[in-house]
Motif scaffolding. Sequence first.
Motif, PDB file in Angstrom:
ATOM      1  N   SER A  71       0.849  -1.190   0.000  1.00  0.00           N
ATOM      2  CA  SER A  71       0.000   0.000   0.000  1.00  0.00           C
ATOM      3  C   SER A  71       0.887   1.243   0.000  1.00  0.00           C
ATOM      4  O   SER A  71       2.075   1.178   0.328  1.00  0.00           O
ATOM      5  CB  SER A  71      -0.908   0.008   1.226  1.00  0.00           C
ATOM      6  N   ILE A  72       0.304   2.390  -0.336  1.00  0.00           N
ATOM      7  CA  ILE A  72       1.080   3.626  -0.401  1.00  0.00           C
ATOM      8  C   ILE A  72       1.583   4.024   0.992  1.00  0.00           C
ATOM      9  O   ILE A  72       2.699   4.542   1.124  1.00  0.00           O
ATOM     10  CB  ILE A  72       0.237   4.766  -1.039  1.00  0.00           C
ATOM     11  N   ILE A  73       0.804   3.754   2.041  1.00  0.00           N
ATOM     12  CA  ILE A  73       1.237   4.068   3.411  1.00  0.00           C
ATOM     13  C   ILE A  73       2.452   3.232   3.794  1.00  0.00           C
ATOM     14  O   ILE A  73       3.450   3.754   4.322  1.00  0.00           O
ATOM     15  CB  ILE A  73       0.093   3.822   4.413  1.00  0.00           C
ATOM     16  N   ASP A  74       2.395   1.912   3.520  1.00  0.00           N
ATOM     17  CA  ASP A  74       3.524   1.028   3.844  1.00  0.00           C
ATOM     18  C   ASP A  74       4.759   1.390   3.021  1.00  0.00           C
ATOM     19  O   ASP A  74       5.891   1.341   3.522  1.00  0.00           O
ATOM     20  CB  ASP A  74       3.137  -0.428   3.595  1.00  0.00           C
ATOM     21  N   ILE A  95       4.090  13.610   3.999  1.00  0.00           N
ATOM     22  CA  ILE A  95       3.141  13.111   2.995  1.00  0.00           C
ATOM     23  C   ILE A  95       2.401  11.883   3.535  1.00  0.00           C
ATOM     24  O   ILE A  95       1.183  11.750   3.361  1.00  0.00           O
ATOM     25  CB  ILE A  95       3.886  12.772   1.684  1.00  0.00           C
ATOM     26  N   LYS A  96       3.136  11.018   4.218  1.00  0.00           N
ATOM     27  CA  LYS A  96       2.514   9.812   4.792  1.00  0.00           C
ATOM     28  C   LYS A  96       1.455  10.187   5.835  1.00  0.00           C
ATOM     29  O   LYS A  96       0.358   9.610   5.866  1.00  0.00           O
ATOM     30  CB  LYS A  96       3.590   8.929   5.426  1.00  0.00           C
ATOM     31  N   GLN A  97       1.759  11.179   6.659  1.00  0.00           N
ATOM     32  CA  GLN A  97       0.802  11.607   7.691  1.00  0.00           C
ATOM     33  C   GLN A  97      -0.454  12.214   7.065  1.00  0.00           C
ATOM     34  O   GLN A  97      -1.562  11.979   7.538  1.00  0.00           O
ATOM     35  CB  GLN A  97       1.476  12.623   8.621  1.00  0.00           C
ATOM     36  N   GLN A  98      -0.293  12.978   5.977  1.00  0.00           N
ATOM     37  CA  GLN A  98      -1.455  13.576   5.315  1.00  0.00           C
ATOM     38  C   GLN A  98      -2.350  12.497   4.694  1.00  0.00           C
ATOM     39  O   GLN A  98      -3.574  12.593   4.753  1.00  0.00           O
ATOM     40  CB  GLN A  98      -0.991  14.559   4.231  1.00  0.00           C
ATOM     41  N   ILE A  99      -1.728  11.477   4.099  1.00  0.00           N
ATOM     42  CA  ILE A  99      -2.506  10.386   3.509  1.00  0.00           C
ATOM     43  C   ILE A  99      -3.238   9.602   4.598  1.00  0.00           C
ATOM     44  O   ILE A  99      -4.393   9.197   4.429  1.00  0.00           O
ATOM     45  CB  ILE A  99      -1.593   9.455   2.683  1.00  0.00           C
ATOM     46  N   ALA A 100      -2.556   9.417   5.734  1.00  0.00           N
ATOM     47  CA  ALA A 100      -3.188   8.702   6.850  1.00  0.00           C
ATOM     48  C   ALA A 100      -4.405   9.455   7.386  1.00  0.00           C
ATOM     49  O   ALA A 100      -5.340   8.845   7.916  1.00  0.00           O
ATOM     50  CB  ALA A 100      -2.163   8.493   7.967  1.00  0.00           C
ATOM     51  N   LYS A 101      -4.413  10.786   7.220  1.00  0.00           N
ATOM     52  CA  LYS A 101      -5.554  11.590   7.657  1.00  0.00           C
ATOM     53  C   LYS A 101      -6.700  11.598   6.647  1.00  0.00           C
ATOM     54  O   LYS A 101      -7.745  12.189   6.896  1.00  0.00           O
ATOM     55  CB  LYS A 101      -5.106  13.031   7.925  1.00  0.00           C
ATOM     56  N   GLY A 102      -6.461  10.966   5.476  1.00  0.00           N
ATOM     57  CA  GLY A 102      -7.521  10.884   4.470  1.00  0.00           C
ATOM     58  C   GLY A 102      -7.301  11.708   3.228  1.00  0.00           C
ATOM     59  O   GLY A 102      -8.147  11.712   2.330  1.00  0.00           O
ATOM     60  N   GLU A 103      -6.162  12.422   3.144  1.00  0.00           N
ATOM     61  CA  GLU A 103      -5.875  13.229   1.964  1.00  0.00           C
ATOM     62  C   GLU A 103      -5.479  12.330   0.790  1.00  0.00           C
ATOM     63  O   GLU A 103      -4.900  11.262   0.988  1.00  0.00           O
ATOM     64  CB  GLU A 103      -4.733  14.216   2.252  1.00  0.00           C
ATOM     65  N   ALA A 104      -5.777  12.769  -0.415  1.00  0.00           N
ATOM     66  CA  ALA A 104      -5.319  12.058  -1.613  1.00  0.00           C
ATOM     67  C   ALA A 104      -3.822  12.285  -1.798  1.00  0.00           C
ATOM     68  O   ALA A 104      -3.290  13.334  -1.396  1.00  0.00           O
ATOM     69  CB  ALA A 104      -6.077  12.543  -2.837  1.00  0.00           C
ATOM     70  N   LEU A 105      -3.143  11.313  -2.402  1.00  0.00           N
ATOM     71  CA  LEU A 105      -1.693  11.421  -2.604  1.00  0.00           C
ATOM     72  C   LEU A 105      -1.349  12.637  -3.457  1.00  0.00           C
ATOM     73  O   LEU A 105      -0.402  13.367  -3.153  1.00  0.00           O
ATOM     74  CB  LEU A 105      -1.164  10.141  -3.252  1.00  0.00           C
ATOM     75  N   SER A 106      -2.118  12.854  -4.534  1.00  0.00           N
ATOM     76  CA  SER A 106      -1.845  13.993  -5.420  1.00  0.00           C
ATOM     77  C   SER A 106      -1.987  15.315  -4.671  1.00  0.00           C
ATOM     78  O   SER A 106      -1.204  16.250  -4.895  1.00  0.00           O
ATOM     79  CB  SER A 106      -2.785  13.957  -6.621  1.00  0.00           C
ATOM     80  N   HIS A 107      -2.965  15.400  -3.777  1.00  0.00           N
ATOM     81  CA  HIS A 107      -3.158  16.630  -2.985  1.00  0.00           C
ATOM     82  C   HIS A 107      -2.023  16.812  -1.985  1.00  0.00           C
ATOM     83  O   HIS A 107      -1.542  17.938  -1.765  1.00  0.00           O
ATOM     84  CB  HIS A 107      -4.502  16.569  -2.254  1.00  0.00           C
ATOM     85  N   ILE A 124      -0.067  11.735 -11.145  1.00  0.00           N
ATOM     86  CA  ILE A 124      -0.428  10.923  -9.967  1.00  0.00           C
ATOM     87  C   ILE A 124      -1.943  10.947  -9.750  1.00  0.00           C
ATOM     88  O   ILE A 124      -2.558   9.930  -9.404  1.00  0.00           O
ATOM     89  CB  ILE A 124       0.316  11.439  -8.716  1.00  0.00           C
ATOM     90  N   ALA A 125      -2.578  12.105  -9.978  1.00  0.00           N
ATOM     91  CA  ALA A 125      -4.037  12.212  -9.827  1.00  0.00           C
ATOM     92  C   ALA A 125      -4.757  11.295 -10.812  1.00  0.00           C
ATOM     93  O   ALA A 125      -5.748  10.637 -10.457  1.00  0.00           O
ATOM     94  CB  ALA A 125      -4.477  13.662 -10.026  1.00  0.00           C
TER      95      ALA A 125
END
Length: 391
Positions: A71-74, A95-107, A124-125
């Motif tokens: 996964s992108i987080i791992d 970036i990992k923390q933002q994705i963990a909060k629910g943000e999209a990777l591109s954002h 990426i989007a």
Amino acid sequence: MKRLYYWYDLDFNQHKIIAQSQQLAKRQLLLEGKIAIKIKAGAIITARSFHCADLLIITKQLATMLKAGLSIIDTLHLLVQEQPKPHWQYLLSDIKQQIAKGEALSHALHQHHSVFSPLYCEIIAVGELTGQLDESFEQLALLLEKSIKLQKSFKKAVRYPLFLLSVAMIVSLVMLLFVLPKFSDIYQDFDAQLPAFTQCIIDFSNNLQQSWLMWCIGFMVSYFCYQRYFKMRYRLQIEAMIIKCPIVGKAVQTSCLTQIFQTIAITQKAGIPLLTGLAATTNITYYSLYRNSILQIIAGIEQGYSFSHVLHQQLYFPNLCSQLIHVGEESGTLDLMLDKLAIYYQEQNQILIDNLSQAFEPLLMLVLALIIGSLIVAMYLPIFQMGDVIH
């Protein structure tokens, strides 16, 4: 401009944070509910701290791990642990923390726009929408690799000429400021008229010794005026003159065309609309002539004309471009034709750069011989008349 700070918690474990000042770092930690017993300043971090070569390696690692099923987080967690450079480590962790909060990777990537270009975030989007994020990273890695290769080939071509010119300048200054004055003192003891050429060089040496500071200030002012005034006001005219040069102009043209068609080809393969891909190309094109041409192409397509038709009207795009683009539009293989154009102009650029290096070598050797040879002749010319002076 930000700075890396090392802070220590109550157990004296070391952590990293990036902030504009130590006070802002403390405030950020307090807002996060963290207590720092000590904060130590580290390296200053700017946009130039994040090199394109490091981004290429990280992009390749992301593509490989995502293709392996992580996964992108791992994936980001592993990259943070393995990353030796603190600023990259902090950025990936953020970036990992933002994705963990629910943000999209591109954002999350767009929040660091000084590191990740709009084109990078756009691809990426698209990968997120299509579920092919690993392929998007592979395409980006390919684009970055080609871009770095293009930059390296250009730097390789200009490195040797710049080295020779630097050596010639240093040797000339040493002879004018230190060697020639010694010879001048010897010649004055003979109380004889020096040859006109030698006297001219000695006068120039004396002037350089007495007003070297004014020479430096004059050079700096001239360079500043060129950068801030002439280059900005007459940029299009200067670029047009460079492109009209026999070998240098062709090398610049093929370099720009390679970069443009590589970018559009990647965006087409990623499923990004043509107009969006062209708009992204304007952000990576250094030469204003080509940037203006792309803007005119976008305006023409928006008016309903075909890509090949608008491209044919552009002065700085050869007819081969519009011909192959027309074939791609008719056959539905536009991405393939764009890729072929990128490969063709990359090969042409490499040939021209090699020829450029070979053409400049004898010319530079001639310039070196004229500069240093003239100074040596000026120093030793009076010695040939010394016999007459003694008699």
